[in-house]
Write an enzyme that holds these catalytic residues in place. Sequence first.
Site, short mmCIF file in Angstrom:
data_model
loop_
_atom_site.label_atom_id
_atom_site.label_comp_id
_atom_site.label_asym_id
_atom_site.label_seq_id
_atom_site.Cartn_x
_atom_site.Cartn_y
_atom_site.Cartn_z
N ASN A 160 -10.14 -0.13 -0.33
CA ASN A 160 -8.68 -0.05 -0.25
C ASN A 160 -8.09 -0.60 -1.55
OD1 ASN A 160 -5.96 -0.42 0.24
ND2 ASN A 160 -6.23 -1.35 2.26
N HIS B 31 -3.55 7.27 2.49
CA HIS B 31 -3.90 5.93 1.99
C HIS B 31 -5.30 5.61 2.50
CE1 HIS B 31 -4.03 1.82 0.97
NE2 HIS B 31 -3.82 1.37 2.19
N CYS C 11 0.82 -1.23 0.00
CA CYS C 11 0.00 0.00 0.00
C CYS C 11 0.84 1.27 0.00
CB CYS C 11 -0.94 0.01 1.20
SG CYS C 11 -2.07 -1.38 1.20
O1 UT7 Z 1 -3.90 -1.18 3.62
C1 UT7 Z 1 -2.96 -1.78 4.45
C2 UT7 Z 1 -3.25 -1.51 5.84
N1 UT7 Z 1 -4.47 -2.16 6.24
C3 UT7 Z 1 -5.18 -1.60 7.19
O2 UT7 Z 1 -4.84 -0.54 7.62
C4 UT7 Z 1 -6.37 -2.33 7.75
C5 UT7 Z 1 -6.34 -2.20 9.24
N2 UT7 Z 1 -7.39 -2.88 9.94
C6 UT7 Z 1 -8.70 -2.51 9.87
O3 UT7 Z 1 -9.05 -1.64 9.12
C7 UT7 Z 1 -9.66 -3.15 10.82
O4 UT7 Z 1 -8.94 -3.89 11.79
C8 UT7 Z 1 -10.71 -4.08 10.14
C9 UT7 Z 1 -11.69 -3.24 9.35
C10 UT7 Z 1 -10.00 -5.05 9.21
C11 UT7 Z 1 -11.50 -4.86 11.18
O5 UT7 Z 1 -12.11 -3.96 12.09
P1 UT7 Z 1 -11.97 -4.20 13.66
O6 UT7 Z 1 -12.75 -3.15 14.34
O7 UT7 Z 1 -10.49 -4.27 13.97
O8 UT7 Z 1 -12.71 -5.57 13.87
P2 UT7 Z 1 -12.12 -6.94 14.44
O9 UT7 Z 1 -11.16 -7.55 13.48
O10 UT7 Z 1 -11.67 -6.72 15.86
O11 UT7 Z 1 -13.44 -7.81 14.47
C12 UT7 Z 1 -14.55 -7.47 15.32
C13 UT7 Z 1 -15.65 -8.47 15.09
C14 UT7 Z 1 -15.18 -9.92 15.13
O12 UT7 Z 1 -16.18 -10.71 15.76
P3 UT7 Z 1 -16.04 -11.15 17.30
O13 UT7 Z 1 -14.77 -11.95 17.36
O14 UT7 Z 1 -15.98 -9.87 18.07
O15 UT7 Z 1 -17.28 -11.95 17.51
C15 UT7 Z 1 -15.07 -10.31 13.68
O16 UT7 Z 1 -15.24 -11.70 13.48
O17 UT7 Z 1 -16.22 -8.29 13.79
C16 UT7 Z 1 -16.22 -9.55 13.09
N3 UT7 Z 1 -16.07 -9.28 11.67
C17 UT7 Z 1 -17.11 -9.03 10.86
N4 UT7 Z 1 -18.42 -8.96 11.08
C18 UT7 Z 1 -19.21 -8.66 10.02
C19 UT7 Z 1 -14.91 -9.23 10.96
N5 UT7 Z 1 -15.19 -8.95 9.66
C20 UT7 Z 1 -16.54 -8.83 9.58
C21 UT7 Z 1 -17.42 -8.53 8.52
N6 UT7 Z 1 -18.74 -8.45 8.80
N7 UT7 Z 1 -16.98 -8.30 7.27
#
Ligand code: UT7
Length: 318
Positions: A275, A245, A113
């Site tokens: 992204n 980004h 990225c």
């Molecule tokens: O471009 C390169 C750099 N990349 C980035 O900067 C990405 C950085 N990371 C992020 O943007 C975020 O971490 C994400 C958007 C990927 C995820 O958001 P989050 O607030 O960190 O969520 P999480 O991974 O902690 O997941 C929270 C919950 C989980 O469920 P439990 O374990 O709390 O029951 C996930 O399983 O959300 C669940 N979850 C979803 N639910 C519905 C994860 N993906 C989804 C989804 N729809 N698509």
Amino acid sequence: MRNARISGTGGYLPENVVTNADLEKKVDTSDQWIQDRTGIKKRHIAEDSETTCDLAEKASRQAMETAGLGPEDIDMVIVATTTPDRIFPSTACLLQQRLGIHGGAAFDVQAVCTGFIYALSIAEKFIQTGAANNVLVVGAETLSRIVNWADRTTCVLFGDGAGAIILGASDKPGILSAHLHADGAYENLLTVPAGVSEGYENPAFIEMKGNEVFKMAVNTLGRIVDETLDANNMQKSDIDWLIPHQANIRIINATAKKLGMSMDNVVVTVGEHGNTSAASVPLALNTAVRDGRIQRGETLLLEAFGGGFTWGAVLIKY
Ligand code: UT7
């Protein structure tokens, strides 16, 4: 040394749009979760027959037209991409021949990225030293090819597209400073664990520990903003536009807050593009140049964070 200034921008997004509602039919997700956690509403996805070079060509033609330059004027082509058309030749060589450019150097840069920020910084050095006069710098991706469409934690995040600029020698100020960093100690947090030399036993899909990447991105981008301002003896208030980004609206909000900037001065395309990795910064830049928000003489801060980890920033007098 000579200044390196942007003389034209271009962008291209595939016609096929995939909304959050479309993804609700494929994986266990919801429009609300995707918008709340990322800010993404839709993304553009290339057709099977459409390659990274196809997208790059369209963005490049627009950038060359805006700069008023023909193929004979371009003496270097740099393509930042994680999703090249082939193992070799480089996408830059494929693009060079599509555009009818011959003889000058052409090569790809792989910094995921942060690729466009790396490519821009490299182009600047060639122009400063007099080794090139007009460099075509492109960020182009077909990320959809390495997305596991059954994995809800990643498939909702990414999109395809291309952005391009022409960087040319100028007596007016252009790039004021560039700051590049990497730390391979974090290679496992964001990776496609397959490749030519390691082999393809696993499918070549993006794997990400999203939460850990998120925290690192917020902290690291906060630091690079300070580094860039310090290097130029500038205050936060000297920045007219932040062009970040486009990974997650919450990361963008955090960087804007760190700069004390109103979101009115931040270019945000993540809602419409998702992204697009190396394409995201040049696509955002092109969007705000074309809609008239960014004006000549304004000060722009471009920044990115991605797999590697890699991160970087470029300060520009547009
Ligand atoms: O471009 C390169 C750099 N990349 C980035 O900067 C990405 C950085 N990371 C992020 O943007 C975020 O971490 C994400 C958007 C990927 C995820 O958001 P989050 O607030 O960190 O969520 P999480 O991974 O902690 O997941 C929270 C919950 C989980 O469920 P439990 O374990 O709390 O029951 C996930 O399983 O959300 C669940 N979850 C979803 N639910 C519905 C994860 N993906 C989804 C989804 N729809 N698509």
